[in-house]
Design a protein around this motif. Sequence first.
Motif, PDB file in Angstrom:
ATOM      1  N   VAL A 156      -3.296  -0.145   3.828  1.00  0.00           N
ATOM      2  CA  VAL A 156      -2.651  -0.944   5.163  1.00  0.00           C
ATOM      3  C   VAL A 156      -3.803  -1.276   5.833  1.00  0.00           C
ATOM      4  O   VAL A 156      -4.705  -0.488   6.143  1.00  0.00           O
ATOM      5  CB  VAL A 156      -1.827   0.198   5.868  1.00  0.00           C
ATOM      6  N   ILE A 157      -3.630  -2.665   6.538  1.00  0.00           N
ATOM      7  CA  ILE A 157      -4.759  -3.217   7.092  1.00  0.00           C
ATOM      8  C   ILE A 157      -4.254  -3.558   8.360  1.00  0.00           C
ATOM      9  O   ILE A 157      -2.978  -4.139   8.519  1.00  0.00           O
ATOM     10  CB  ILE A 157      -5.074  -4.571   6.538  1.00  0.00           C
ATOM     11  N   MET A 158      -4.725  -3.165   9.438  1.00  0.00           N
ATOM     12  CA  MET A 158      -4.166  -3.506  10.893  1.00  0.00           C
ATOM     13  C   MET A 158      -5.412  -3.548  11.765  1.00  0.00           C
ATOM     14  O   MET A 158      -6.705  -3.258  11.440  1.00  0.00           O
ATOM     15  CB  MET A 158      -3.680  -1.931  11.459  1.00  0.00           C
ATOM     16  N   GLY A 159      -5.027  -4.084  12.970  1.00  0.00           N
ATOM     17  CA  GLY A 159      -6.042  -4.262  13.975  1.00  0.00           C
ATOM     18  C   GLY A 159      -6.307  -2.838  14.875  1.00  0.00           C
ATOM     19  O   GLY A 159      -5.550  -2.065  14.523  1.00  0.00           O
ATOM     20  N   ARG A 160      -7.340  -2.949  15.662  1.00  0.00           N
ATOM     21  CA  ARG A 160      -7.723  -1.764  16.197  1.00  0.00           C
ATOM     22  C   ARG A 160      -6.569  -1.121  17.150  1.00  0.00           C
ATOM     23  O   ARG A 160      -6.344  -0.110  17.431  1.00  0.00           O
ATOM     24  CB  ARG A 160      -8.818  -1.702  16.991  1.00  0.00           C
ATOM     25  N   LYS A 161      -5.929  -2.146  17.854  1.00  0.00           N
ATOM     26  CA  LYS A 161      -4.854  -1.579  18.797  1.00  0.00           C
ATOM     27  C   LYS A 161      -3.520  -1.357  18.183  1.00  0.00           C
ATOM     28  O   LYS A 161      -2.931  -0.413  18.548  1.00  0.00           O
ATOM     29  CB  LYS A 161      -4.486  -3.063  19.682  1.00  0.00           C
ATOM     30  N   THR A 162      -3.274  -1.742  16.815  1.00  0.00           N
ATOM     31  CA  THR A 162      -2.357  -1.194  16.095  1.00  0.00           C
ATOM     32  C   THR A 162      -2.641   0.324  15.667  1.00  0.00           C
ATOM     33  O   THR A 162      -1.899   1.255  15.733  1.00  0.00           O
ATOM     34  CB  THR A 162      -1.774  -2.027  15.072  1.00  0.00           C
ATOM     35  N   TRP A 163      -4.074   0.532  15.223  1.00  0.00           N
ATOM     36  CA  TRP A 163      -4.426   1.794  14.871  1.00  0.00           C
ATOM     37  C   TRP A 163      -4.153   2.728  16.184  1.00  0.00           C
ATOM     38  O   TRP A 163      -3.593   3.941  16.076  1.00  0.00           O
ATOM     39  CB  TRP A 163      -5.796   1.855  14.788  1.00  0.00           C
ATOM     40  N   ASP A 164      -4.459   2.292  17.226  1.00  0.00           N
ATOM     41  CA  ASP A 164      -4.271   3.126  18.678  1.00  0.00           C
ATOM     42  C   ASP A 164      -2.944   3.391  18.965  1.00  0.00           C
ATOM     43  O   ASP A 164      -2.657   4.440  19.646  1.00  0.00           O
ATOM     44  CB  ASP A 164      -4.940   2.454  19.963  1.00  0.00           C
ATOM     45  N   SER A 165      -2.004   2.475  18.485  1.00  0.00           N
ATOM     46  CA  SER A 165      -0.664   2.634  18.678  1.00  0.00           C
ATOM     47  C   SER A 165       0.088   3.774  17.891  1.00  0.00           C
ATOM     48  O   SER A 165       1.245   4.000  18.317  1.00  0.00           O
ATOM     49  CB  SER A 165       0.108   1.194  18.726  1.00  0.00           C
ATOM     50  N   ILE A 166      -0.561   4.068  16.715  1.00  0.00           N
ATOM     51  CA  ILE A 166       0.103   4.706  15.768  1.00  0.00           C
ATOM     52  C   ILE A 166       0.023   6.384  16.482  1.00  0.00           C
ATOM     53  O   ILE A 166      -1.004   6.876  16.904  1.00  0.00           O
ATOM     54  CB  ILE A 166      -0.133   4.693  14.524  1.00  0.00           C
ATOM     55  N   PRO A 167       1.081   7.012  16.778  1.00  0.00           N
ATOM     56  CA  PRO A 167       1.013   8.378  17.275  1.00  0.00           C
ATOM     57  C   PRO A 167      -0.096   9.198  16.395  1.00  0.00           C
ATOM     58  O   PRO A 167       0.144   9.423  15.128  1.00  0.00           O
ATOM     59  CB  PRO A 167       2.568   8.856  17.051  1.00  0.00           C
ATOM     60  N   PRO A 168      -0.873   9.768  17.183  1.00  0.00           N
ATOM     61  CA  PRO A 168      -2.013  10.459  16.615  1.00  0.00           C
ATOM     62  C   PRO A 168      -1.573  11.689  15.569  1.00  0.00           C
ATOM     63  O   PRO A 168      -2.194  11.654  14.382  1.00  0.00           O
ATOM     64  CB  PRO A 168      -2.727  11.517  17.690  1.00  0.00           C
ATOM     65  N   LYS A 169      -0.367  12.028  15.770  1.00  0.00           N
ATOM     66  CA  LYS A 169       0.259  13.256  14.620  1.00  0.00           C
ATOM     67  C   LYS A 169       0.516  12.313  13.266  1.00  0.00           C
ATOM     68  O   LYS A 169       0.751  12.985  12.365  1.00  0.00           O
ATOM     69  CB  LYS A 169       1.239  13.884  15.110  1.00  0.00           C
ATOM     70  N   PHE A 170       0.562  11.064  13.423  1.00  0.00           N
ATOM     71  CA  PHE A 170       0.874  10.159  11.979  1.00  0.00           C
ATOM     72  C   PHE A 170      -0.120   9.385  11.453  1.00  0.00           C
ATOM     73  O   PHE A 170       0.078   8.843  10.414  1.00  0.00           O
ATOM     74  CB  PHE A 170       2.297   9.130  12.402  1.00  0.00           C
ATOM     75  N   ARG A 171      -1.612   9.508  11.887  1.00  0.00           N
ATOM     76  CA  ARG A 171      -2.471   8.578  11.758  1.00  0.00           C
ATOM     77  C   ARG A 171      -3.730   9.567  11.217  1.00  0.00           C
ATOM     78  O   ARG A 171      -3.918  10.520  11.886  1.00  0.00           O
ATOM     79  CB  ARG A 171      -2.656   7.355  12.416  1.00  0.00           C
TER      80      ARG A 171
END
Length: 228
Positions: free
Chosen positions: A71-86
């Motif tokens: 999965v390739i994502m921008g940094r803001k999308t990384w930040d948007s994923i709930p910490p418990k799921f990333r």
Amino acid sequence: SLTQLPLTLIVAATTKNGIGKSGGLPWPMLKKDMAYFARVTKRVPMPTNTGSVQSDALKEANLSGIRRNVVIMGRKTWDSIPPKFRPLKDRTHIVISTQDRSKLQPIPDDVVVASDISSGLRSLEVLVKEGKALPAGRAFVIGGSTIYRSALDLSQTKRILLTRVFKEYDCDTFFPVGLGTPNGLSEWKLVAHSELEQFVGEAVEEGIVSQDIDGGSIDLEFELYERK
Ligand code: FOL
């Protein structure tokens, strides 16, 4: 090689192409869509063995998790994923940022940080050769708008898995290409539902489907577009 791996964009968007609001998704959790996203981005296809039978060794290799999708994502999308799921379970991550990893909020060591998609795939290729990452299955670009736009400029981007959300939520981020506006000028073609199912490797509800959310329901549609 990995740098030429076909890329698939996966996105949920309103009919006005809205995809985000205030750093997150515009809508409350759409369970059907999020479950679809998780299944589809996790599923590694079996290699097709033209005119022959599939060897038990190959079946075994894939069933036992020899490959992982990327999965390739921008940094803001990384930040948007709930910490418990990333990081997202059972997937290899590439996060795109203009900033060095050292200047970002801590990101796990097994997440590749790169300045663009191609260099991220090259970095992952090195890790695979060093035995530090599993060989790639499929690669999915999961947003946001900046990264979708970069991916759309690459000829290796072949498909878009779109979940259309039929409610006009307030959005401040938009998918950068109009899809499903039936003019012959778009380079993207909606393909038959059977081809969507073949690609994702599972039965998918066809047509407009209802998603129950607190105090109502909203309509969704699962679509696949391919480059003409
Ligand atoms: N594509 C589609 N179709 N729907 C989306 O919501 C979507 N979202 C993103 C990218 N493409 C999408 C980016 N945002 C999670 C959260 C936000 C997110 C992507 C993924 C996430 O937490 N996913 C978990 C499932 C969590 C759950 O089941 O509640 C995962 O394992 O994938």
